[in-house]
Design an enzyme around this catalytic site. Structure first.
Site, PDB file in Angstrom:
ATOM      1  N   ARG A 141       0.838  -1.191   0.000  1.00 23.62           N
ATOM      2  CA  ARG A 141       0.000   0.000   0.000  1.00 23.62           C
ATOM      3  C   ARG A 141       0.883   1.255   0.000  1.00 23.62           C
ATOM      4  O   ARG A 141       1.975   1.268   0.596  1.00 23.62           O
ATOM      5  CB  ARG A 141      -0.932   0.029   1.212  1.00 23.62           C
ATOM      6  CG  ARG A 141      -2.161  -0.873   1.063  1.00 23.62           C
ATOM      7  CD  ARG A 141      -3.101  -0.379  -0.028  1.00 23.62           C
ATOM      8  NE  ARG A 141      -4.281  -1.210  -0.204  1.00 23.62           N
ATOM      9  CZ  ARG A 141      -4.406  -2.196  -1.096  1.00 23.62           C
ATOM     10  NH1 ARG A 141      -3.396  -2.507  -1.889  1.00 23.62           N
ATOM     11  NH2 ARG A 141      -5.533  -2.859  -1.217  1.00 23.62           N
ATOM     12  N   HIS A 166      -1.304   0.206  -9.985  1.00 30.82           N
ATOM     13  CA  HIS A 166      -1.949  -0.757  -9.072  1.00 30.82           C
ATOM     14  C   HIS A 166      -2.409  -2.018  -9.835  1.00 30.82           C
ATOM     15  O   HIS A 166      -3.592  -2.361  -9.834  1.00 30.82           O
ATOM     16  CB  HIS A 166      -3.138  -0.096  -8.350  1.00 30.82           C
ATOM     17  CG  HIS A 166      -3.500  -0.808  -7.070  1.00 30.82           C
ATOM     18  ND1 HIS A 166      -3.836  -0.156  -5.915  1.00 30.82           N
ATOM     19  CD2 HIS A 166      -3.586  -2.132  -6.780  1.00 30.82           C
ATOM     20  CE1 HIS A 166      -4.121  -1.039  -4.967  1.00 30.82           C
ATOM     21  NE2 HIS A 166      -3.961  -2.246  -5.470  1.00 30.82           N
TER      22      HIS A 166
HETATM   23  P1  NDP Z   1      -1.099 -10.949   4.849  1.00 32.04           P
HETATM   24  O1  NDP Z   1      -2.012 -10.508   5.923  1.00 32.04           O
HETATM   25  O2  NDP Z   1      -1.091 -12.388   4.472  1.00 32.04           O
HETATM   26  O3  NDP Z   1       0.395 -10.558   5.265  1.00 32.04           O
HETATM   27  C1  NDP Z   1       0.730  -9.326   5.809  1.00 32.04           C
HETATM   28  C2  NDP Z   1       2.160  -9.355   6.270  1.00 32.04           C
HETATM   29  O4  NDP Z   1       2.509  -8.068   6.777  1.00 32.04           O
HETATM   30  C3  NDP Z   1       2.381 -10.361   7.427  1.00 32.04           C
HETATM   31  O5  NDP Z   1       3.628 -10.978   7.283  1.00 32.04           O
HETATM   32  C4  NDP Z   1       2.389  -9.451   8.656  1.00 32.04           C
HETATM   33  O6  NDP Z   1       3.133  -9.933   9.748  1.00 32.04           O
HETATM   34  C5  NDP Z   1       3.063  -8.212   8.079  1.00 32.04           C
HETATM   35  N1  NDP Z   1       2.778  -7.043   8.904  1.00 32.04           N
HETATM   36  C6  NDP Z   1       1.602  -6.443   9.146  1.00 32.04           C
HETATM   37  N2  NDP Z   1       1.749  -5.391   9.977  1.00 32.04           N
HETATM   38  C7  NDP Z   1       3.063  -5.341  10.273  1.00 32.04           C
HETATM   39  C8  NDP Z   1       3.848  -4.490  11.078  1.00 32.04           C
HETATM   40  N3  NDP Z   1       3.324  -3.484  11.786  1.00 32.04           N
HETATM   41  N4  NDP Z   1       5.179  -4.729  11.171  1.00 32.04           N
HETATM   42  C9  NDP Z   1       5.736  -5.766  10.491  1.00 32.04           C
HETATM   43  N5  NDP Z   1       5.040  -6.613   9.702  1.00 32.04           N
HETATM   44  C10 NDP Z   1       3.720  -6.402   9.592  1.00 32.04           C
HETATM   45  O7  NDP Z   1      -1.381 -10.045   3.584  1.00 32.04           O
HETATM   46  P2  NDP Z   1      -1.122 -10.394   2.055  1.00 32.04           P
HETATM   47  O8  NDP Z   1       0.250 -10.923   1.914  1.00 32.04           O
HETATM   48  O9  NDP Z   1      -2.246 -11.195   1.531  1.00 32.04           O
HETATM   49  O10 NDP Z   1      -1.238  -8.935   1.381  1.00 32.04           O
HETATM   50  C11 NDP Z   1      -0.365  -7.876   1.755  1.00 32.04           C
HETATM   51  C12 NDP Z   1      -0.880  -6.570   1.176  1.00 32.04           C
HETATM   52  O11 NDP Z   1      -0.658  -6.509  -0.228  1.00 32.04           O
HETATM   53  C13 NDP Z   1      -2.405  -6.367   1.279  1.00 32.04           C
HETATM   54  O12 NDP Z   1      -2.756  -5.886   2.551  1.00 32.04           O
HETATM   55  C14 NDP Z   1      -2.680  -5.359   0.196  1.00 32.04           C
HETATM   56  O13 NDP Z   1      -2.636  -4.076   0.759  1.00 32.04           O
HETATM   57  C15 NDP Z   1      -1.519  -5.528  -0.779  1.00 32.04           C
HETATM   58  N6  NDP Z   1      -1.964  -5.998  -2.097  1.00 32.04           N
HETATM   59  C16 NDP Z   1      -1.622  -5.251  -3.212  1.00 32.04           C
HETATM   60  C17 NDP Z   1      -1.966  -5.678  -4.462  1.00 32.04           C
HETATM   61  C18 NDP Z   1      -1.528  -4.924  -5.679  1.00 32.04           C
HETATM   62  O14 NDP Z   1      -1.982  -5.229  -6.781  1.00 32.04           O
HETATM   63  N7  NDP Z   1      -0.636  -3.976  -5.549  1.00 32.04           N
HETATM   64  C19 NDP Z   1      -2.744  -6.891  -4.683  1.00 32.04           C
HETATM   65  C20 NDP Z   1      -3.032  -7.611  -3.469  1.00 32.04           C
HETATM   66  C21 NDP Z   1      -2.664  -7.149  -2.232  1.00 32.04           C
HETATM   67  P3  NDP Z   1       2.760 -11.329  10.474  1.00 32.04           P
HETATM   68  O15 NDP Z   1       3.198 -12.392   9.506  1.00 32.04           O
HETATM   69  O16 NDP Z   1       3.574 -11.318  11.691  1.00 32.04           O
HETATM   70  O17 NDP Z   1       1.289 -11.313  10.708  1.00 32.04           O
HETATM   71  C1  OXD Z   2      -5.745  -5.969  -3.213  1.00 27.68           C
HETATM   72  C2  OXD Z   2      -5.354  -5.028  -4.214  1.00 27.68           C
HETATM   73  O1  OXD Z   2      -5.814  -5.591  -2.058  1.00 27.68           O
HETATM   74  O2  OXD Z   2      -5.700  -5.203  -5.363  1.00 27.68           O
HETATM   75  O3  OXD Z   2      -5.980  -7.142  -3.553  1.00 27.68           O
HETATM   76  O4  OXD Z   2      -4.643  -4.086  -3.905  1.00 27.68           O
END
Ligand code: NDP
Ligand code: OXD
Length: 311
Positions: free
Chosen positions: A226, A274
């Site tokens: 994000r 995006h």
């Molecule tokens: P997950 O919830 O599976 O993973 C999130 C990761 O971030 C976890 O490893 C988590 O830690 C870590 N995390 C969260 N908060 C913190 C913090 N404060 N400090 C350190 N680590 C942190 O999410 P996804 O992998 O499914 O997706 C990640 C993001 O990708 C989504 O939230 C979305 O915003 C973005 N996205 C973007 C897309 C695009 O097209 N650009 C498409 C799809 C998603 P822990 O393992 O310890 O819980």
């Molecule tokens: C998602 C994205 O959150 O598209 O899947 O960013």
């Protein structure tokens, strides 16, 4: 099984057909033809629904976010507080992000942003790229997408490390860091930083100028999580000074990025709109139907949003 569907600017029939292929008895209602809440229980499958819409349908048993991110829902001040929210986590999304990150890491490792700049002036500028084993790729956010990216990158032989909120079990081919106390050590070794963090109170502006300067001289950044993660003014400054060599940004605090934003002119910055991973209807339909069955059987669904954690 009744699905209330909301998505602007995309042919709904593709989603309807994909969902019906998973469950031919399913009833697909596309906005604005959601009917009345009196019609009985339903599940919402939405992307950027109009603020206030979901609260008018108390018959919604669970809200499926069409993306892995849920900021498009939580920005609605009237979002029903007690309805479970399920984040997307289908295989197509993971595969799409893994491909995007593999492509981007290779591009930055092999200095493509620099080479493309040179081509503009017909400059035959040969460059030397280090061996993959000498390049540390730091994956910030080791969740579903971070792990998928790591698996795709492993065969290239990079020195992989990850950083997340909670500790991870030891794993072949990647070293794990966790917690704020390790962020400086994680950043200071990462030649290519892959960002896959959700937007939460803790991650907004996490990469401010001070943290960007912790990255090694000449590092590259790829953000597919994000946009709020990175202070863009600071990024511009550290790219202009040369501390950060190159970057790919797929996400921005405000999308689309304003046409007068100075980052459009930043050399060696690749801007993508995006598109790193776009939810694929076939795999997503399987995921949604599978998880509705889990909910109906009283089982825990996959990827349920934890409002306290914010992801
Ligand atoms: P997950 O919830 O599976 O993973 C999130 C990761 O971030 C976890 O490893 C988590 O830690 C870590 N995390 C969260 N908060 C913190 C913090 N404060 N400090 C350190 N680590 C942190 O999410 P996804 O992998 O499914 O997706 C990640 C993001 O990708 C989504 O939230 C979305 O915003 C973005 N996205 C973007 C897309 C695009 O097209 N650009 C498409 C799809 C998603 P822990 O393992 O310890 O819980
Ligand atoms: C998602 C994205 O959150 O598209 O899947 O960013």
């Amino acid at each position: 099984m009744r699905i209330l569907f909301y998505l602007d600017d995309y042919p709904h029939e593709i989603w309807r057909d994909a969902l019906l292929a998973e469950n031919p008895d399913l009833e697909f209602r596309s906005y604005p033809d959601w009917g009345s809440p009196e019609d009985g229980p339903a599940y919402a499958l939405v992307w950027e629904p109009k603020p206030g819409l979901l609260k008018d349908y108390p018959n919604i048993q669970a809200i499926f976010s069409m993306g892995a991110g849920i900021d498009h829902l939580t920005r609605d001040p009237q979002l029903p507080k007690d309805t479970p929210i399920i984040r997307m986590g289908d295989d197509g999304l993971k595969e799409g992000m893994a491909e995007f990150m593999a492509m981007s890491v290779l591009m930055h490792h092999r200095q493509m942003p620099y080479l493309l700049e040179q081509q503009k002036t017909k400059n035959w500028a040969r460059v030397f790229a280090p061996a993959a084993k000498d390049v540390q790729v730091g994956i910030m956010g080791y969740g579903a997408l971070g792990k998928a990216a790591a698996e795709k990158l492993k065969p290239f032989g990079y020195n992989l490390v990850s950083w997340s909120r909670t500790a991870k079990a030891p794993e072949e081919g990647i070293k794990h860091y966790s917690g704020t106390e390790t962020i400086d050590e994680f950043l200071s070794g990462s030649n290519i930083l892959v960002c896959l963090l959700p937007e939460t109170k803790e991650t907004i502006n996490l990469l401010d100028k001070e943290r960007l300067l912790k990255l090694p001289q000449g590092a590259s950044i790829i953000n597919g999580g994000r946009g709020g993660l990175i202070d863009l003014d600071a990024l511009e400054e550290v790219m202009t000074s040369g501390h950060i060599e190159s970057a790919t940004l797929d996400v921005f605090p405000k999308e689309p990025l304003n046409t007068d934003h100075p980052l459009w002119h930043q050399e060696k910055l690749i801007i993508t709109p995006h598109v790193a991973a776009i939810t694929r209807p076939d795999t997503a339909a399987n995921y949604v139907v599978r998880n509705i069955k889990k909910l109906e059987n009283g089982e825990e669904p996959e990827n349920k949003l934890d409002l306290n954690r914010g992801y």
